[in-house]
Design a protein around this motif. Structure first.
Motif, PDB file in Angstrom:
ATOM      1  N   PHE A 116       0.820  -1.219   0.000  1.00 25.61           N
ATOM      2  CA  PHE A 116       0.000   0.000   0.000  1.00 25.61           C
ATOM      3  C   PHE A 116       0.851   1.265   0.000  1.00 25.61           C
ATOM      4  O   PHE A 116       0.420   2.302  -0.526  1.00 25.61           O
ATOM      5  N   ARG A 117       2.053   1.205   0.535  1.00 18.21           N
ATOM      6  CA  ARG A 117       2.967   2.344   0.370  1.00 18.21           C
ATOM      7  C   ARG A 117       3.263   2.550  -1.109  1.00 18.21           C
ATOM      8  O   ARG A 117       3.314   3.679  -1.599  1.00 18.21           O
ATOM      9  N   ALA A 118       3.479   1.449  -1.829  1.00 18.39           N
ATOM     10  CA  ALA A 118       3.733   1.556  -3.267  1.00 18.39           C
ATOM     11  C   ALA A 118       2.534   2.140  -4.004  1.00 18.39           C
ATOM     12  O   ALA A 118       2.682   3.039  -4.838  1.00 18.39           O
ATOM     13  N   LEU A 119       1.342   1.646  -3.701  1.00 21.91           N
ATOM     14  CA  LEU A 119       0.154   2.074  -4.445  1.00 21.91           C
ATOM     15  C   LEU A 119      -0.150   3.551  -4.247  1.00 21.91           C
ATOM     16  O   LEU A 119      -0.686   4.203  -5.153  1.00 21.91           O
ATOM     17  N   ARG A 120       0.197   4.103  -3.075  1.00 23.61           N
ATOM     18  CA  ARG A 120      -0.040   5.536  -2.902  1.00 23.61           C
ATOM     19  C   ARG A 120       1.155   6.371  -3.388  1.00 23.61           C
ATOM     20  O   ARG A 120       1.046   7.596  -3.514  1.00 23.61           O
ATOM     21  N   THR A 121       2.284   5.713  -3.697  1.00 24.24           N
ATOM     22  CA  THR A 121       3.460   6.412  -4.226  1.00 24.24           C
ATOM     23  C   THR A 121       3.461   6.442  -5.741  1.00 24.24           C
ATOM     24  O   THR A 121       3.975   7.393  -6.354  1.00 24.24           O
ATOM     25  N   PHE A 122       2.891   5.435  -6.385  1.00 24.69           N
ATOM     26  CA  PHE A 122       2.942   5.353  -7.845  1.00 24.69           C
ATOM     27  C   PHE A 122       2.381   6.596  -8.545  1.00 24.69           C
ATOM     28  O   PHE A 122       2.968   7.051  -9.547  1.00 24.69           O
TER      29      PHE A 122
END
Length: 440
Positions: A116-122
């Motif tokens: 979820f860190r990735a999904l909000r960073t993309f």
């Protein structure tokens, strides 16, 4: 040389990078362009930059802007260190899984927290790549933001023309600390490390041609406390030492966090990063207040000059000095038994022309097997964003070793539903739905 800092409001890390950059005489007059979306943090970062320059007798040109395109315009190097969502998002990444009984230690690389860190960073990375293509297409993008492998694999998929590499100090500090254990000077050893970021492996570690692993074995045999660490336990079973801390390493395998006795035996600090995040907030407040009252912030006497990689990349681009560091980059046959196109961590040579990754070949099969398990989660998380398919979020979580060891598949899907709801607008719109399992 114009250097743009994206997420400059991460003032503790910004200060460290600036200290290392300005310690090089050849970089004393660089142009520093600071960007953050938080005006207060940006002002603090600008004040830190000016103070650091004064402490080093340097005379850089420092500018600051909340307009990212303006800050990037004409940059030769872009350093990304944004933490999307900040402290509150970090707490969400811990609190929601904890309600399901899922333990995490760091939560920034793999697992539910990493996904979820990735999904909000993309979305940030997509916008950043578009801006770079428009206003500084020849710039090198040096990424520090986690989850490193997911971020670099996403960038390679959506913007292959951007010259992006991932930088992390885990290999440096792992070797530094191992050398202290066996009593050899860190600067005298030769090292070969490869794998994926936060789960790389020290493949060779030598001092004047002597393999240092037997000396490490002796040290471990003498000290029972050394054996009470996750990565020492992994090394004894796998044959090569992992390149990230025990706290990190415990999250990427199914063997430790689900068992109370293993947490006690190996002294695993569950929720450790939540406390670190709180400490970072306190340190930011201390620095902000000191600058506001005109107090001088003394240099850390234990700080090592140029310990971070970005300043070394920048120095080599300017001077042509050759040096070798670790980078995360696209696997173009560099590691032959990991997937082509995956984000892998390998040595790279730096010079005036840029960053040149090294061919490594095949990893020992047991190490490649663990890395492939890691990269399955990476691939599915990236696929969720690129394809706009929320089911792949659940698939990534199902393939995650720690989540799969602790939860049923129904729990994993419900947890993902709750995480999507908790992060809300921080996620891309197409990923905010909660598809039922029967839709498969």
């Amino acid at each position: 040389m114009r250097i743009a800092f994206v997420g400059a409001g991460s003032v503790v890390f910004t200060r460290q990078l600036l200290r290392d950059i300005l310690s090089f005489p050849e970089l004393s007059d660089v142009r520093l362009s600071l960007h953050d979306i938080d005006p207060e943090r940006l002002r603090v970062a600008e004040g830190l930059a000016l103070m650091t320059a004064q402490q080093h007798g340097a005379k850089p040109v420092v500018t600051a802007s909340t307009d990212r395109r303006k800050a990037l315009d004409g940059a030769d190097v872009v350093v990304n260190m944004v933490a999307v969502g900040g402290h509150q998002a970090t707490l969400t990444d811990f609190d929601v899984p904890q309600a399901y009984g899922l333990r995490q230690t760091i939560g920034d690389t793999l697992g539910i927290g990493g996904i979820f860190r990735a999904l909000r960073t993309f979305p940030l990375l997509r916008g950043l790549a578009e801006d770079i293509a428009d206003v500084c297409p020849d710039a090198w993008l040096l990424n520090y933001t986690n989850p490193m492998a997911m971020n670099l694999q996403f960038l390679a998929a959506i913007a292959p023309q951007v010259k992006a590499v991932g930088l992390c100090h885990s290999v440096f500090w792992t070797v530094h600390d191992l050398c202290a254990i066996v009593g050899v000077p860190h600067e005298e050893v030769d090292v070969l490390s490869a794998g994926v970021n936060h789960q790389g492996w020290i493949l060779r570690w030598e001092h004047q041609g002597r393999d240092l692993y037997p000396a490490l074995d002796e040290a471990i045999a003498r000290d029972p406390e050394l054996r009470r660490r996750v990565r020492v336990d992994m090394y004894r079973r796998l044959g090569r030492f992992p390149t990230e801390t025990s706290e990190h390493s415990s999250e990427y395998v199914p063997w430790y966090l689900r068992h109370d006795q293993e947490i006690d035996r190996l002294r695993i600090p569950v929720r450790g990063y939540a406390g670190i995040s709180e400490d970072n907030l306190a340190e930011y407040a201390r620095v902000r207040d000191a600058l506001a009252f005109g107090q001088d912030l003394a240099e850390d006497p234990e700080a090592q000059e140029a310990a971070e990689y970005a300043p070394q990349v920048i120095h080599s681009l300017v001077t042509g000095e050759q040096r070798t560091i670790q980078v995360t980059t696209t696997n173009t046959g560099l590691i032959t038994n990991l997937p082509e196109g995956a984000a892998v961590e390998v040595p790279a040579t730096l010079d005036r022309l840029g960053v040149h990754p090294h061919y490594v070949g095949a990893l020992p099969p047991q190490l490649a097997a663990l890395n492939r398990s890691f990269l399955n989660v990476v691939e599915l998380t990236v696929a969720a964003a690129i394809q706009g398919d929320p089911r792949h979020i659940r698939h990534a979580a199902m393939c995650d070793p720690a989540a799969a060891a602790a939860l049923t598949v129904d729990q994993i899907w419900s947890l993902c539903d709750d995480m999507v709801a908790a992060h809300g607008d921080a996620l891309p719109p197409e990923l905010r739905t909660s598809p039922p399992a029967k839709a498969l």
